[in-house]
Design an enzyme around this catalytic site. Structure first.
Site, PDB file in Angstrom:
ATOM      1  N   LYS A 115      -0.452   5.078  -0.434  1.00 38.63           N
ATOM      2  CA  LYS A 115      -1.702   5.184  -0.190  1.00 38.63           C
ATOM      3  C   LYS A 115      -0.481   6.884   0.002  1.00 38.63           C
ATOM      4  O   LYS A 115      -1.304   7.691   0.257  1.00 38.63           O
ATOM      5  CB  LYS A 115      -2.108   4.713   0.656  1.00 38.63           C
ATOM      6  CG  LYS A 115      -3.275   3.625   0.366  1.00 38.63           C
ATOM      7  CD  LYS A 115      -3.832   2.552   1.959  1.00 38.63           C
ATOM      8  CE  LYS A 115      -4.513   1.788   1.523  1.00 38.63           C
ATOM      9  NZ  LYS A 115      -5.449   1.137   2.841  1.00 38.63           N
ATOM     10  N   HIS A 174      -1.834  -6.045  -5.920  1.00 38.05           N
ATOM     11  CA  HIS A 174      -3.046  -6.963  -4.876  1.00 38.05           C
ATOM     12  C   HIS A 174      -4.438  -6.878  -4.610  1.00 38.05           C
ATOM     13  O   HIS A 174      -5.137  -7.469  -4.105  1.00 38.05           O
ATOM     14  CB  HIS A 174      -2.023  -6.302  -3.687  1.00 38.05           C
ATOM     15  CG  HIS A 174      -2.407  -5.092  -3.422  1.00 38.05           C
ATOM     16  ND1 HIS A 174      -1.814  -4.311  -3.645  1.00 38.05           N
ATOM     17  CD2 HIS A 174      -3.339  -4.924  -2.320  1.00 38.05           C
ATOM     18  CE1 HIS A 174      -2.106  -2.659  -3.185  1.00 38.05           C
ATOM     19  NE2 HIS A 174      -2.721  -3.090  -2.175  1.00 38.05           N
ATOM     20  N   ASP A 223      -3.883 -10.173   2.671  1.00 38.22           N
ATOM     21  CA  ASP A 223      -4.015  -8.477   3.082  1.00 38.22           C
ATOM     22  C   ASP A 223      -5.201  -7.570   3.591  1.00 38.22           C
ATOM     23  O   ASP A 223      -6.095  -7.367   4.307  1.00 38.22           O
ATOM     24  CB  ASP A 223      -3.904  -8.024   2.007  1.00 38.22           C
ATOM     25  CG  ASP A 223      -4.065  -5.718   2.354  1.00 38.22           C
ATOM     26  OD1 ASP A 223      -3.731  -5.629   2.780  1.00 38.22           O
ATOM     27  OD2 ASP A 223      -4.357  -4.916   1.497  1.00 38.22           O
ATOM     28  N   ASP A 241       1.018  -0.959   0.493  1.00 36.94           N
ATOM     29  CA  ASP A 241       0.301  -0.094   0.329  1.00 36.94           C
ATOM     30  C   ASP A 241       0.652   1.426   0.027  1.00 36.94           C
ATOM     31  O   ASP A 241       0.493   2.469  -0.058  1.00 36.94           O
ATOM     32  CB  ASP A 241      -1.062  -0.038   1.575  1.00 36.94           C
ATOM     33  CG  ASP A 241      -1.846  -0.360   1.221  1.00 36.94           C
ATOM     34  OD1 ASP A 241      -2.607  -0.705   0.127  1.00 36.94           O
ATOM     35  OD2 ASP A 241      -3.146  -1.012   2.060  1.00 36.94           O
TER      36      ASP A 241
END
Length: 519
Positions: A379, A430, A459, A376
């Site tokens: 982000k 992902h 995740d 991630d």
């Protein structure tokens, strides 16, 4: 060219505000008015004269011809908004200017608002589609209030785009530096990149020139500066007492002497010592009150810098340094979105376990463990207002969130090192689904890399079982029911079977790294 009176801006039944009499700040939002009517310029400036957004007023630029507009925008690449007339020297002058901005100058951030008194010359659907125009207004629409609203909306969009760009630039410096840490000359480049990204993480972009920060090391005989920002960025080759102000140097020396860190309301000194006795200090003054989350991020960065410096000093293998950097950056990405403390660690351990049970060799499973921590990382470039929104996202906001996959990939895909390559694949894939209904590329089945398929399960399993800003943790039975339903839909069916076979071991990992602190 002269227009008739009906073509001029109309401020119907509204009293324009008077000029702002306070002193202008040193920083402004640049607004370029492009129109061949003098009155349009005058009225626009009058109505917006007291406009302030994020404590910054507007700075007005004016162009009356196509050629003049092109010269001004080329000389001012930081222009935030262009109010653009269509018909000037030529019937399509405005459209030619828009094409010049987007296709030749490649300025994508500036918000272009087309204003026309002759909508027949530039049909709205055509120009919005073909010319990358951000908004379209007939001049008769723009009353005082509507002009204010239009400018406010455009500036918010521009600000968020620039936050993304600044975060991306800072993080790319970190990633590029991490791939070359084995070279001694990259030490200062790395330290500089860390300080730049710290400025981004703490949302200090608009005051970046005033953020005076130092990365300092203690040698056997002296203290020396490795990197600096703000007023001292260009002076790092000088002696420390020639660069660092006396009061700041005293605080740094005190930190070394007492082997401790100091946090103040708007600045900090962070001390860290490696296992081998190497000592470093980070001094940062951003003129911003530091929150608890800010302090946590600072501690992560200081630890990261400490590890990297130690490895370079000892000329250890570059892979050890990369592992620490990648995992730390993964933690930072999750912390920005206010995820729970050990999410990155749990996803990494789940991913390695699933990879081993899938039949991948130990070395490749370890690679996935490390790289999955960056799933991630994109982000970091998502605005806080969207990333941490407690309620349901709008379709537009969800599209912004989804972009973290592509952003993460773009940050990581320029390295030839195996860990970074694996991290780029995972960041990009992902959220793909086995049935082809995921994003960003709607890959299906085994067209999704095994790294992406493994991390997707790790995740989702951890995310569903953790409290988030928008939801409470799910009960385990509900999570398992979802995995049964999504076998062959969201997830690789073989990996789902492996997931259930090793569930006791996955739960041991979850319990071992349970969250002790929420942000």
């Amino acid at each position: 060219m002269t227009h008739n009176q009906d073509d001029l801006l109309i401020f119907a039944d509204e009293d324009p505000a008077g000029p702002d009499e306070r002193e202008l700040a040193t920083e402004t939002w640049k607004l370029l008015i492009v129109d061949d009517e003098q009155e349009v310029h005058q009225l626009t400036k009058l109505v917006l004269s007291d406009f302030v957004f994020d404590d910054k007023p507007l700075e007005f630029l004016s162009a009356y011809t196509e050629a003049e507009a092109k010269r001004i925008i080329e000389a001012n690449p930081d222009t935030a908004i262009i109010l653009l007339d269509v018909v000037m020297d030529q019937d399509d002058s405005g459209l030619r200017i828009a094409k010049f901005i987007r296709d030749e100058l490649k300025f994508r951030q500036v918000r272009i608002i087309l204003r026309t008194g002759q909508p027949g010359q530039a049909p709205e659907r055509l120009v919005i589609t073909d010319y990358d125009i951000n908004d379209y207004k007939e001049k008769t629409e723009l009353t005082t209030q509507k002009l204010f609203t239009t400018i406010m909306a455009a500036l918010r969009s521009y600000r968020d785009i620039m936050v993304i760009e600044n975060n991306k630039i800072g993080l790319e410096k970190i990633i590029k530096s991490s791939a070359a840490l084995f070279e001694l000359q990259s030490l200062k480049k790395f330290a500089s990149g860390v300080l730049t990204q710290l400025t981004s993480i703490l949302n200090l972009h608009k005051n970046a020139l005033h953020c005076n920060s130092f990365a300092v090391a203690k040698g056997q005989e002296e203290i020396y500066v490795l990197a600096a920002t703000g007023d001292f960025a260009s002076d790092v080759e000088k002696r420390i007492d020639e660069i660092v102000p006396a009061a700041v140097l005293k605080l740094i020396e005190q930190s070394f002497q007492e082997k401790r860190s100091y946090f103040f309301e708007d600045h900090f000194v962070s001390y860290f010592q490696s296992k081998t006795g190497m000592e470093n200090v980070i001094y940062f003054d951003g003129s911003k009150k530091l929150s608890e989350l800010d302090r946590y991020l600072i501690e992560i960065y200081c630890s990261n810098v400490s590890v990297a410096f130690e490895n370079i000093y000892l000329n250890e293998e570059v892979e050890n340094t990369q592992k620490e950097i990648i995992f730390t950056l993964g933690e930072i990405a999750e912390t920005r979105s206010k995820e729970t403390g050990y999410h990155v660690k749990r996803v990494a351990e789940y991913s390695k376990l699933l990879a081993l049970r899938y039949g991948l060799p130990e070395e490749e499973a370890e690679l996935i463990r490390l790289a999955s921590s960056m799933h991630d990382v994109g982000k970091v470039a998502i605005p806080d207002a969207i990333l941490n929104k407690p309620g349901k996202l709008t379709p537009e906001e969800f599209e912004v969130i989804k972009s973290h996959t592509s952003i993460g990939f773009s940050m990581l895909n320029h390295s030839n090192r195996s860990i970074i390559n694996a991290a780029a694949i995972i960041a990009n894939q992902h959220h793909e689904k086995y049935n082809g209904q995921g994003y960003p590329n709607r890959l299906a089945g085994e067209n999704i890399h095994i790294y992406g398929r493994i991390t997707a399960i790790a995740d989702v399993f951890d995310a569903l079982g953790s409290d988030r800003v928008y939801k409470k943790a799910w009960p385990l039975d509900d999570i398992l029911d979802l995995f049964r339903r999504e076998r062959g839909e969201h997830f690789d069916p073989k990996l789902v079977d492996i997931f259930f076979d090793c569930l006791p071991d996955l739960l041991k990992i979850r319990d071992k790294y349970s969250d002790t602190k929420l942000f």
